[in-house]
Design a protein around this motif. Structure first.
Motif, PDB file in Angstrom:
ATOM      1  N   PHE A  68       0.826  -1.197   0.000  1.00 18.17           N
ATOM      2  CA  PHE A  68       0.000   0.000   0.000  1.00 18.17           C
ATOM      3  C   PHE A  68       0.870   1.261   0.000  1.00 18.17           C
ATOM      4  CE2 PHE A  68      -2.625   3.141   2.486  1.00 18.17           C
ATOM      5  CZ  PHE A  68      -3.503   3.418   1.446  1.00 18.17           C
ATOM      6  N   LYS A  69       2.004   1.219   0.678  1.00 18.44           N
ATOM      7  CA  LYS A  69       2.921   2.356   0.658  1.00 18.44           C
ATOM      8  C   LYS A  69       3.453   2.595  -0.752  1.00 18.44           C
ATOM      9  CE  LYS A  69       4.388   1.821   5.483  1.00 18.44           C
ATOM     10  NZ  LYS A  69       5.515   1.490   6.384  1.00 18.44           N
ATOM     11  N   GLN A  72       0.744   4.273  -2.709  1.00 19.29           N
ATOM     12  CA  GLN A  72       0.651   5.695  -2.409  1.00 19.29           C
ATOM     13  C   GLN A  72       1.708   6.499  -3.163  1.00 19.29           C
ATOM     14  OE1 GLN A  72       0.703   5.058   1.954  1.00 19.29           O
ATOM     15  NE2 GLN A  72      -1.197   6.251   2.004  1.00 19.29           N
ATOM     16  N   LEU A  75       0.332   7.392  -6.431  1.00 18.52           N
ATOM     17  CA  LEU A  75      -0.585   8.527  -6.315  1.00 18.52           C
ATOM     18  C   LEU A  75       0.198   9.834  -6.298  1.00 18.52           C
ATOM     19  CD1 LEU A  75      -3.250   9.986  -5.786  1.00 18.52           C
ATOM     20  CD2 LEU A  75      -3.067   9.321  -3.366  1.00 18.52           C
ATOM     21  N   LYS A 143      -7.237   8.129  -5.335  1.00 19.80           N
ATOM     22  CA  LYS A 143      -7.682   8.609  -4.029  1.00 19.80           C
ATOM     23  C   LYS A 143      -8.874   7.811  -3.514  1.00 19.80           C
ATOM     24  CE  LYS A 143      -7.515  13.004  -3.089  1.00 19.80           C
ATOM     25  NZ  LYS A 143      -7.711  14.474  -3.121  1.00 19.80           N
ATOM     26  N   GLN A 146      -7.446   4.552  -2.266  1.00 18.75           N
ATOM     27  CA  GLN A 146      -6.746   4.851  -1.016  1.00 18.75           C
ATOM     28  C   GLN A 146      -7.718   5.006   0.139  1.00 18.75           C
ATOM     29  OE1 GLN A 146      -5.205   8.879  -0.451  1.00 18.75           O
ATOM     30  NE2 GLN A 146      -3.213   8.014   0.090  1.00 18.75           N
ATOM     31  N   SER A 147      -8.827   5.730  -0.126  1.00 15.14           N
ATOM     32  CA  SER A 147      -9.833   5.938   0.914  1.00 15.14           C
ATOM     33  C   SER A 147     -10.465   4.626   1.347  1.00 15.14           C
ATOM     34  CB  SER A 147     -10.912   6.893   0.399  1.00 15.14           C
ATOM     35  OG  SER A 147     -11.952   7.042   1.324  1.00 15.14           O
ATOM     36  N   TYR A 149      -9.152   1.655   1.202  1.00 15.95           N
ATOM     37  CA  TYR A 149      -8.181   0.840   1.935  1.00 15.95           C
ATOM     38  C   TYR A 149      -7.994   1.359   3.359  1.00 15.95           C
ATOM     39  CZ  TYR A 149      -4.154  -2.218   2.607  1.00 15.95           C
ATOM     40  OH  TYR A 149      -3.303  -3.202   3.060  1.00 15.95           O
ATOM     41  N   ASN A 150      -7.963   2.672   3.518  1.00 11.96           N
ATOM     42  CA  ASN A 150      -7.769   3.256   4.846  1.00 11.96           C
ATOM     43  C   ASN A 150      -8.985   3.055   5.747  1.00 11.96           C
ATOM     44  OD1 ASN A 150      -5.133   4.234   4.508  1.00 11.96           O
ATOM     45  ND2 ASN A 150      -5.848   6.125   3.526  1.00 11.96           N
TER      46      ASN A 150
END
Length: 387
Positions: A68-69, A72, A75, A143, A146-147, A149-150
């Motif tokens: 995931f890093k 990012q 992104l 995004k 990302q949202s 996943y978070n």
């Protein structure tokens, strides 16, 4: 065998098949075509599917925290590319916008009626619609992923009426950490398509199998058939022909469906688990299905529905003496099955939306009900007297 083939051929009446074909084309045009011809539907849905496909290539079917890093970083790279575009755009230069974050902040905060708002609104329309700059749409897709996943596992599940579903959701998160890469839009698209396909198959079988016994009833041939042991056996010969017709029709419709569905190009997600971080908790599954296994489950349910529909339609056909009464009894039966399909059996089937027992009670009840209908009707066939 010759009796079976004769009854089988009678069911494939050209006029009835033509009517079925016209109904199928109508159904496709109004219910199925949109989900095939317009998938993914617009942007950023298209960009998100491409992002998810790239994630499968880069990380496999799951994405852990380390991966995931890396995601990012992609992104951030997209934002830098967007910044380069803005630095070379005349309107952005007038506004003093040199980065993606400045562009979004100004677009979100500029007040209506002032010069800055008009310019940033013009810049936004130019980027997103007039010139359709890919990287800005891609950033929205990044995004959104990302949202999702978070936010995974951050559920409000106090309102569920099934405590067992709440416990299962918590168990899934602890065991999988919801790392499966399966876009919700893929799941939703298949759900819509398979639901309407199942409904269409049920309608077609009601129409075709509804003629199984009724023509002989209208011609007064049953009285002749019941005068001999062989004639009484026609009940099962006709019924066997009906089941074979049901199997062939269902297979044909599913074959055409999957041929059309292949255009949506979702095969890269088949090995992904349904415990995806892009799902809300009610759509997680009671079983550890992959997407391909889930597809297999829905196909098995459709065959089950098809055979139950055939039994119901055949038994109604045997009981009535006119097409008007046949249709009058088939319509409520069809409505009931369609409601079951669109509420439980082909819509997020085996998801935590309902308790697990709900799905099995409906499936077993449907099989037992249609089987019992057939059993009692067949017993009566053996005892019926001709007066």
């Amino acid at each position: 065998m010759s009796v079976f083939l004769h009854e089988f051929k009678k069911l494939w009446n050209p006029k009835v098949l033509l009517a079925v074909l016209l109904i199928s084309l109508f159904f496709y045009e109004f219910f199925l075509s949109f989900h095939i011809e317009y998938f993914p539907n617009g942007r950023p849905a298209l960009d998100m599917q491409q992002i998810y496909a790239e994630m499968i290539e880069d990380y496999g079917h799951e994405m852990d925290e380390t991966e995931f890093k890396d995601f990012q970083k992609k992104l951030e790279a997209a934002k830098e590319e967007a910044g380069v575009y803005l630095q070379n755009n005349d309107t952005a230069q007038e506004l003093g916008v040199t980065s993606y974050e400045e562009y979004r902040k100004l677009y979100n905060e500029a007040e209506n009626g002032i010069d800055v708002h008009e310019k940033i609104d013009k810049l936004h329309a130019e980027i997103m619609f007039d010139k359709d700059i890919d990287v800005f749409w891609e950033i929205q897709g990044f995004k959104t992923v990302q949202s999702h996943y978070n936010r995974r596992g951050q559920w409000n599940i106090k309102d569920t009426k099934y405590s067992s579903a709440q416990k299962k959701a918590e168990q899934i998160y602890k065991e999988t950490d919801l790392q499966s890469i399966l876009p919700f839009q893929i799941y939703e698209n298949y759900k819509n398509l398979i639901q309407y396909t199942g409904i269409l198959i049920v309608i077609v079988i009601f129409i075709v199998i509804g003629r199984l016994y009724l023509p002989d009833q209208k011609k007064g041939l049953l009285q002749l058939q019941y005068t001999s042991k062989m004639g009484r056996g026609l009940f099962w010969s006709k019924f066997s022909a009906g089941l074979m017709t049901t199997f062939l029709l269902t297979t044909m419709y599913l074959g055409v469906f999957f041929l059309l569905y292949s255009k949506n190009d979702t095969s890269m997600f088949w090995s992904s688990e349904l415990s995806s971080f892009s799902f809300g908790w009610p759509l997680l599954s009671w079983y550890d299905f992959t997407f391909l296994e889930y597809i297999g489950v829905t196909v098995a349910i459709i065959y089950t529905l098809a055979f139950c529909t055939a039994v119901i339609s055949a038994m109604i056909s045997r009981m009535v003496s006119s097409y008007m009464v046949l249709v009058g009894l088939q319509i409520p039966a069809a409505i009931l099955l369609i409601l079951l399909i669109s509420s439980f059996l082909l819509v997020y089937v085996f998801s935590l939306t309902n308790a697990l027992w709900v799905y099995w009670v409906i499936l077993v009840g449907l099989i037992a009900g249609s089987g019992g209908f057939l059993f009692f009707r067949s017993r009566r066939e053996q005892r019926v007297d001709i007066t």
